[in-house]
Design a protein around this motif. Structure first.
Motif, short mmCIF file in Angstrom:
data_model
loop_
_atom_site.label_atom_id
_atom_site.label_comp_id
_atom_site.label_asym_id
_atom_site.label_seq_id
_atom_site.Cartn_x
_atom_site.Cartn_y
_atom_site.Cartn_z
N LEU A 44 -33.71 -23.91 46.65
CA LEU A 44 -33.21 -25.21 46.21
C LEU A 44 -31.69 -25.22 46.14
CD1 LEU A 44 -35.79 -26.16 43.42
CD2 LEU A 44 -35.54 -27.20 45.68
N SER A 45 -31.14 -24.08 45.68
CA SER A 45 -29.68 -23.99 45.62
C SER A 45 -29.08 -24.08 47.01
CB SER A 45 -29.26 -22.68 44.93
OG SER A 45 -29.78 -22.63 43.61
N LEU A 46 -29.69 -23.33 47.95
CA LEU A 46 -29.19 -23.41 49.32
C LEU A 46 -29.36 -24.82 49.90
CD1 LEU A 46 -30.49 -19.99 50.74
CD2 LEU A 46 -28.15 -20.59 50.10
N TYR A 47 -30.49 -25.46 49.60
CA TYR A 47 -30.74 -26.81 50.09
C TYR A 47 -29.71 -27.79 49.52
CZ TYR A 47 -33.09 -31.26 50.86
OH TYR A 47 -33.38 -32.55 51.20
N ALA A 48 -29.44 -27.61 48.20
CA ALA A 48 -28.44 -28.47 47.57
C ALA A 48 -27.07 -28.29 48.20
CB ALA A 48 -28.39 -28.21 46.07
N VAL A 49 -26.71 -27.02 48.47
CA VAL A 49 -25.42 -26.77 49.10
C VAL A 49 -25.35 -27.41 50.49
CG1 VAL A 49 -23.92 -24.95 50.01
CG2 VAL A 49 -24.96 -24.69 47.76
N VAL A 50 -26.45 -27.20 51.26
CA VAL A 50 -26.48 -27.79 52.60
C VAL A 50 -26.44 -29.32 52.54
CG1 VAL A 50 -27.84 -28.03 54.71
CG2 VAL A 50 -27.64 -25.80 53.61
#
Length: 288
Positions: free
Chosen positions: A37-43
């Protein structure tokens, strides 16, 4: 009891966890989900930021494009106005050319001044004939072959909605000057002087012949010439002023010579009148 203790001691010695396996699996899955989710939010934040940056650039480019379009429309209107003015100027120039073609470029008084002021004093003009000839413009042949258009209709070359241009008429004026002179030298001098005139070209002697009038042999002549179509008014004015000045100077010299001759004649007559009484007084007593 001793068996279970040995198992726990062996598990502790090997580093194994005492937590349940399902708890460990859930915790591991939760950590993986949080990481994803963190990576998705960053992307997603990167994509949204890039979208907003692209949107701002697009708006900036759009505003610049609108400014360029407005400036182009303003300049296009100016260009259209300039074209309208140029068309009006071209029409006015055509009308001016037609009007100028109908007006004599050389005034008659200026032409007669050039002819008479260049004459020798012993010459006399009898006839001056001016003839005008219109020069017809070369027109395209009327029987031009028809051209087939894409729509299948026959269109003649040059067939359009534009009105034909009115060409100003052009005239060529020829001049014949006839007169009499006392000597051939006077005729030659007059011919040379006419060739120096700024209003004449192609000056030529048509004929010259002897003719007896009142027991005096005269030379009758005729000179032909063509009037220039590109007369310089300043050159014509300077020429007339020089001719008038030369004529005035010649008249002054002629008047001075005539006065001098009359004074000499009067003096000779007076001296003769004085000599006659002296002669008679001298001869009188001798006769007695």
């Amino acid at each position: 009891m001793g068996l279970s203790f040995s198992k726990s001691a062996s598990a502790t010695s090997t580093g194994a966890s005492f937590l349940p396996e399902d708890y460990v699996a859930r915790r591991t899955e939760f950590r993986a989900n949080v990481l994803m989710l963190s990576l998705y939010a960053v992307v997603l934040a990167g994509i949204v930021g890039a979208f907003f940056v692209a949107e701002s650039r697009w708006r900036l480019l759009k505003s610049r494009q609108m400014q360029v379009d407005e400036a182009y429309q303003i300049e296009a209107k100016k260009i259209e106005q300039i074209q309208i003015l140029e068309d009006q100027r071209a029409k006015m120039m055509d009308k001016a050319e037609v009007t100028a073609a109908l007006v004599e470029r050389i005034p008659r008084w200026a032409l007669m001044g050039e002819l008479t002021l260049r004459m020798p004093s012993s010459m006399k003009l009898e006839t001056v004939t001016l003839k005008g000839k219109r020069i017809e413009a070369v027109m395209p042949p009327p029987n031009a072959p028809a051209v087939r258009s894409l729509s299948g209709t026959n269109v003649k070359p040059g067939q359009d909605t534009v009105a034909p241009k009115v060409t100003p008429p052009k005239y060529e004026y020829s001049l014949l000057v006839g007169g009499v002179a006392e000597t051939n030298t006077d005729v030659a001098d007059y011919l040379l002087s006419l060739r120096m005139s700024p209003v004449l070209q192609d000056v030529d002697l048509s004929y010259i012949k002897e003719q007896k009038e009142k027991e005096v042999m005269l030379r009758r002549f005729e000179v032909s010439a063509i009037l220039r179509s590109d007369v310089d008014t300043q050159a014509l004015s300077d020429s007339l002023q020089e001719l008038v000045a030369a004529k005035d100077k010649a008249r002054e010299e002629q008047a001075k010579n005539a006065l001098k001759e009359s004074t000499t004649t009067a003096k000779g007559t007076k001296d003769g009148a004085r000599a006659k009484p002296t002669a008679s007084a001298t001869t009188g007593p001798t006769a007695e």
